[in-house]
Design an enzyme around this catalytic site. Sequence first.
Site, short mmCIF file in Angstrom:
data_model
loop_
_atom_site.label_atom_id
_atom_site.label_comp_id
_atom_site.label_asym_id
_atom_site.label_seq_id
_atom_site.Cartn_x
_atom_site.Cartn_y
_atom_site.Cartn_z
N ASP A 16 0.78 -1.25 0.00
CA ASP A 16 0.00 0.00 0.00
C ASP A 16 0.81 1.30 0.00
O ASP A 16 1.79 1.42 0.73
CB ASP A 16 -0.86 0.10 1.27
CG ASP A 16 -1.53 -1.19 1.65
OD1 ASP A 16 -1.51 -2.13 0.86
OD2 ASP A 16 -2.06 -1.26 2.77
N GLU A 185 -10.23 -2.52 4.44
CA GLU A 185 -8.87 -2.04 4.73
C GLU A 185 -8.70 -0.65 4.12
O GLU A 185 -9.45 -0.25 3.22
CB GLU A 185 -7.82 -2.99 4.13
CG GLU A 185 -7.90 -4.41 4.70
CD GLU A 185 -6.77 -5.31 4.24
OE1 GLU A 185 -6.17 -5.97 5.09
OE2 GLU A 185 -6.50 -5.36 3.02
C1 FRU Z 1 -3.77 -3.70 2.79
C2 FRU Z 1 -3.12 -4.14 4.09
C3 FRU Z 1 -3.47 -3.19 5.21
C4 FRU Z 1 -2.31 -3.35 6.15
C5 FRU Z 1 -1.16 -3.54 5.21
C6 FRU Z 1 -0.07 -4.43 5.71
O1 FRU Z 1 -3.14 -4.16 1.66
O2 FRU Z 1 -3.50 -5.48 4.38
O3 FRU Z 1 -4.71 -3.45 5.82
O4 FRU Z 1 -2.12 -2.24 6.99
O5 FRU Z 1 -1.70 -4.08 4.02
O6 FRU Z 1 1.02 -4.40 4.85
#
Ligand code: FRU
Length: 480
Positions: A16, A185
Amino acid sequence: MRPHYHFTPPRDWMNDPNGLVFYRGQWHLFYQWQPAEASGKWWGHAVSGDLVNWRHLPAALCEDEHGAIWSGSVVVDERDSSGFFNGGEGLVAIFTHQKAEYQAQSLAFSSDGLAWTKFEGNPVLRSENPNFRDPKVFWHEQTQRWTMVLATGDCLSFFTSPNLREWTPASTFGTDTDAPGDVWECPDLFPLAIDGDANRKKWVLLASRLGLDNFEDYEDGERGFGVCATYYFVGDFDGSTFISESDPLPLGGPDDYASVSWSNAPGGRRILIGWMNHWGYAELIPTPGYQGALTLPREVALRTLPEGVRLVQNPLRALETLRDAASSSGPLFLQSDEIVPVNGGSEHCEVLCEMEPEAGGASGLLVRAGDEEATIIGYDTEAQCLFLDRSQAGDSDFSDHFARRYEVPLRLQRGLLRLRVLIDSTSVEVFANGGQARFCALIFPAPGNCGIEIFSEDAGCRVRSLTIYQLKAARFDNPS
Ligand code: FRU
């Protein structure tokens, strides 16, 4: 094989985008980075003056005794509400500390955006909930307080704070369409003018939906881009509660996850960027040396369309600085079931095409075409949808979930389809009719397969114009 103008990490794994903020003339981009030497995620860091060319910087936040550094946001604390800046201003990062036993929200601060200090009172927001992450924080003008939207399992939760350190629960937002086992998320929430009228605003709530436990649904194609995609809602927010006026609407997959926006963008602009990937196969894609890239940044606006108020997304003007030699074709007419090759296709190019597909069939473009493979981008006049078919786009052996066809609803504008297609080494991004429909898809064609062809199936098609620009590589500088 690295993308020429999509952001990738200097090496190893990324997911992300995080902490997007414009500060003192620079666009900061932090991102989920897991270099080989790390045992959990860090925040990688890069800056840009134009959102096209980037300078990689040393990692901003590394894992510590509270855990790995998962996703979050950065705000400009102009009035030192946090007390971190001796009455001056600075940046505060609000991020998730993650361990197997918990997820909690923590703070770090920086007066220049480059050197970061973690708050000694971390974490500042904890819960028993095992899914409690990805804080997006912004200053809510009307109520004069900080607002946080947080992903909390099958719903999103809002909290408020006067100082970024103490948080009070305000409300939760869920939808009745949620399938058991799915989680939200990386949420985001921001106001936008409708049709450019600053007196008429709506709030846009973004969130990414993950449900890999239900991956079979994805195989059946019953759930659009599957259960790993960014969605948005249009509605109202009063500083405590979000009320949606829409169903969840797809932002444009299949490979756009965790899309969020830059804070403090000048001129009230709202610019989004996402992780150009899908948790269903992110670890398997064949990209030696790095694993993961970001989508192009897109500027978004709200427009009134026949179906309601919708988000439109378009590439940034600054991207046009990469345009090089152009070649044009058209007008031309294709009979039913014709394929016409055009000159100018390459591994990194941009295609602008205006066409009028005749009723009763499908027409569009084949890109990255070779003898045996092509990515098909077309419009189906019966189903009134734009589609992208990568079932024969190249290498897909790494996952059963990759070689698929995707559709999004789209109406022609007085019979016209306007396509803007950006092709990079391992991806294709499609913006249709001024950004009303969008695809962002990874593809892994053989490097030499660069053909572009116009096709029509079951009906003819008039091509008003077609222009192809070669695209130069963007600059990605490494720390000196
Ligand atoms: C989304 C996610 C988020 C988390 C991150 C961990 O892709 O699963 O919810 O904070 O990636 O890398």
